[in-house]
Motif scaffolding. Sequence first.
Motif, short mmCIF file in Angstrom:
data_model
loop_
_atom_site.label_atom_id
_atom_site.label_comp_id
_atom_site.label_asym_id
_atom_site.label_seq_id
_atom_site.Cartn_x
_atom_site.Cartn_y
_atom_site.Cartn_z
N PHE A 190 0.84 -1.20 0.00
CA PHE A 190 0.00 0.00 0.00
C PHE A 190 0.88 1.26 0.00
O PHE A 190 2.07 1.21 0.25
CB PHE A 190 -0.91 0.03 1.23
N ASP A 191 0.20 2.37 -0.28
CA ASP A 191 0.85 3.69 -0.13
C ASP A 191 0.53 4.25 1.24
O ASP A 191 -0.58 4.02 1.76
CB ASP A 191 0.33 4.65 -1.22
N PRO A 192 1.43 5.00 1.85
CA PRO A 192 2.76 5.39 1.36
C PRO A 192 3.75 4.24 1.42
O PRO A 192 3.61 3.35 2.28
CB PRO A 192 3.16 6.52 2.34
N PRO A 193 4.73 4.21 0.51
CA PRO A 193 5.70 3.12 0.48
C PRO A 193 6.44 2.98 1.81
O PRO A 193 6.82 3.98 2.42
CB PRO A 193 6.68 3.55 -0.64
N GLY A 194 6.60 1.75 2.25
CA GLY A 194 7.30 1.49 3.51
C GLY A 194 6.38 1.19 4.66
O GLY A 194 6.81 0.79 5.73
N VAL A 195 5.07 1.37 4.46
CA VAL A 195 4.12 1.14 5.54
C VAL A 195 4.04 -0.35 5.86
O VAL A 195 4.16 -1.19 4.98
CB VAL A 195 2.73 1.69 5.15
N GLY A 196 3.87 -0.67 7.14
CA GLY A 196 3.77 -2.06 7.55
C GLY A 196 5.09 -2.72 7.82
O GLY A 196 5.14 -3.91 8.14
N ALA A 197 6.20 -1.96 7.72
CA ALA A 197 7.52 -2.54 7.99
C ALA A 197 7.68 -2.79 9.48
O ALA A 197 7.09 -2.12 10.32
CB ALA A 197 8.61 -1.61 7.48
N ARG A 198 8.51 -3.78 9.81
CA ARG A 198 8.75 -4.10 11.22
C ARG A 198 10.06 -3.53 11.73
O ARG A 198 10.27 -3.40 12.93
CB ARG A 198 8.72 -5.62 11.41
N THR A 199 10.96 -3.14 10.82
CA THR A 199 12.23 -2.52 11.20
C THR A 199 12.54 -1.41 10.20
O THR A 199 11.93 -1.34 9.11
CB THR A 199 13.38 -3.54 11.18
N LEU A 200 13.49 -0.58 10.55
CA LEU A 200 13.93 0.48 9.63
C LEU A 200 14.50 -0.13 8.37
O LEU A 200 14.24 0.36 7.26
CB LEU A 200 14.98 1.36 10.32
N GLN A 201 15.27 -1.20 8.51
CA GLN A 201 15.86 -1.84 7.34
C GLN A 201 14.77 -2.33 6.39
O GLN A 201 14.86 -2.11 5.17
CB GLN A 201 16.74 -3.01 7.79
N GLU A 202 13.74 -2.98 6.92
CA GLU A 202 12.66 -3.47 6.08
C GLU A 202 11.91 -2.32 5.43
O GLU A 202 11.52 -2.39 4.27
CB GLU A 202 11.69 -4.32 6.92
N CYS A 203 11.73 -1.23 6.15
CA CYS A 203 11.04 -0.06 5.62
C CYS A 203 11.79 0.52 4.41
O CYS A 203 11.19 0.82 3.37
CB CYS A 203 10.90 1.01 6.71
N LEU A 204 13.11 0.66 4.54
CA LEU A 204 13.91 1.21 3.45
C LEU A 204 13.94 0.25 2.26
O LEU A 204 13.88 0.68 1.09
CB LEU A 204 15.33 1.49 3.94
N LEU A 205 14.03 -1.04 2.54
CA LEU A 205 14.07 -2.02 1.45
C LEU A 205 12.76 -2.04 0.67
O LEU A 205 12.76 -2.18 -0.56
CB LEU A 205 14.36 -3.42 2.02
N ILE A 206 11.62 -1.93 1.36
CA ILE A 206 10.33 -1.90 0.67
C ILE A 206 10.29 -0.74 -0.31
O ILE A 206 9.84 -0.88 -1.46
CB ILE A 206 9.19 -1.79 1.70
N GLN A 207 10.77 0.41 0.13
CA GLN A 207 10.74 1.59 -0.74
C GLN A 207 11.70 1.45 -1.91
O GLN A 207 11.38 1.82 -3.05
CB GLN A 207 11.10 2.84 0.09
N LEU A 208 12.90 0.93 -1.65
CA LEU A 208 13.88 0.78 -2.73
C LEU A 208 13.45 -0.27 -3.75
O LEU A 208 13.61 -0.06 -4.96
CB LEU A 208 15.25 0.40 -2.13
N ARG A 209 12.90 -1.37 -3.28
CA ARG A 209 12.48 -2.43 -4.20
C ARG A 209 11.30 -1.99 -5.06
O ARG A 209 11.15 -2.44 -6.19
CB ARG A 209 12.14 -3.70 -3.42
N ARG A 210 10.49 -1.10 -4.52
CA ARG A 210 9.39 -0.58 -5.34
C ARG A 210 9.91 0.36 -6.43
O ARG A 210 9.33 0.49 -7.51
CB ARG A 210 8.39 0.16 -4.46
N LYS A 211 11.05 1.00 -6.15
CA LYS A 211 11.64 1.92 -7.13
C LYS A 211 12.56 1.21 -8.11
O LYS A 211 12.96 1.79 -9.13
CB LYS A 211 12.45 3.01 -6.40
N ASP A 212 12.96 -0.02 -7.78
CA ASP A 212 13.98 -0.72 -8.57
C ASP A 212 13.46 -1.05 -9.96
O ASP A 212 12.57 -1.88 -10.14
CB ASP A 212 14.39 -2.00 -7.84
N THR A 213 14.03 -0.38 -10.95
CA THR A 213 13.66 -0.63 -12.36
C THR A 213 14.90 -0.96 -13.18
O THR A 213 14.98 -0.67 -14.37
CB THR A 213 12.96 0.61 -12.96
#
Length: 491
Positions: A190-213
């Motif tokens: 869901f938006d905003p990207p990173g929501v629902g993460a359990r750690t800071l690392q997971e939050c950043l990875l969710i956002q980066l993987r969504r941007k990964d093209t």
Amino acid sequence: MLKQNLQQKLLQKLSPQQIQFIKLLQVPTVSLDTRIKEELEENPALEDLSLTNMTEPEEQYPDRDPDEDYSSGNEESNDFDEFNIDDYLQEDNVNEYGSRYDQNGDDEEERKEMPIAIQSSFFENLQAQLDLLPLADKDFRIGQQIIGSLDDDGYLRRPIMSLTDDLAFSQNVMAEDEEVEEMLKVIQSFDPPGVGARTLQECLLIQLRRKDTGDPITTKAILVVEHYLDEFTRKHYDKLEKSLNMNSIELRGVINEILKLNPKPGDSNEVNTKQHQVIPDFHISNNDGVLILTLNSKNAPELRVSRSYQEMFEHYDKASQRDKKMKEAVQFVKQKLDSAKWFIDAIKQRQQTLLKTMNAIMQYQYEFFLTGDEKNLRPMILKDIADRIGMDISTVSRVANSKYVQTEFGTFLLKSFFSEAIQTESGEEVSNKEVKKILEEHIGGEDKRHPLADEKLTEILKEQGYNIARRTVAKYREQMNIPVARLRKEL
């Protein structure tokens, strides 16, 4: 063994009027309207003239002696015969109640409240996205439970096992941990990207993987966050360059990519303008070198005694018979009139105390208000102002901690003008604000590849005549929320 004895004690107790004044004094202007509305709702004997159409001269209580006993408890019946309407009703010029220092009067623009855009909250936004998915009833309820368990910053800090137990006990939904995990992945999309993460690392990875093209910068950023987050956080850039086989230019691009991410995705949607709105209590203007202090007109509401309560008193005064019910009614009226008078007096005293305190601060820091240069701030403590105005330090503290002043150079909290004294080599006392300003300038102009350590900053200050210890430099740096040299390092 029990004993009885008589003893005399001298105690200082605050009267109800003093307590009311203290509470009103520490209320900031942005909350004063709410406090007055509460009093208007509780006391029908009090009216706001700004909400009343005035067709004739209004009447208001005369000032009372602050030492007079205002007790409105149970009194003998013959006390009612001593009521005098003239004690409560007097011809009064309404404008006299306003701030005489405010030349602008009640400007219609000042009365308008700032409009607030209607928007859905963070959790409503997530729920709306969940409603759009074609889910089975069980999955939908699991999704609702997950959304309701998120923190305000968008993180899920409850273990999956606890969510499973919550579903079983509160909603009678028997779910496996794997099912909750699968729905959590859906929420994380869901938006905003990173929501629902359990750690800071997971939050950043969710956002980066969504941007990964396929972008190599994003790919390397994912690698850094996934395997070298600790080195990135500690700014060990040399280790990162060696481990990832990158030069400083490539690493700078990766770092910038990570810094663009939002570490608290839930906060991005929670923007409440009303909560962050600051209404200055004072205005200081510069008229050819002469400072003029005015009080915000919102601090001087136009209050009066209700006309209907005045008529009740007049009716009682003309009544030939005064039975028990009549006396009880008049007692009630008197109590409300006294309460209204106390509130009006407290508002007026608040206004006078605010002006007196701010005027003393303005005179003490005259050079700063003329120039806006923090280096012109004089050392000033609460006792300096308390001695000038002849009031207690606690009174000055209540004013300084919650009031703002608008100047040509910005809006400041009064508390920010108070500072400790530091002695220079020449024996002159200067404000620690001046030292903080110099520290800020040197740190702002440093080479970010080789930031200045606290020891070096101490040497620079000593060269300029400020003989302070390294631990004091560290304390001032921390007060300004400036990290240590290692964490200020940039490529």
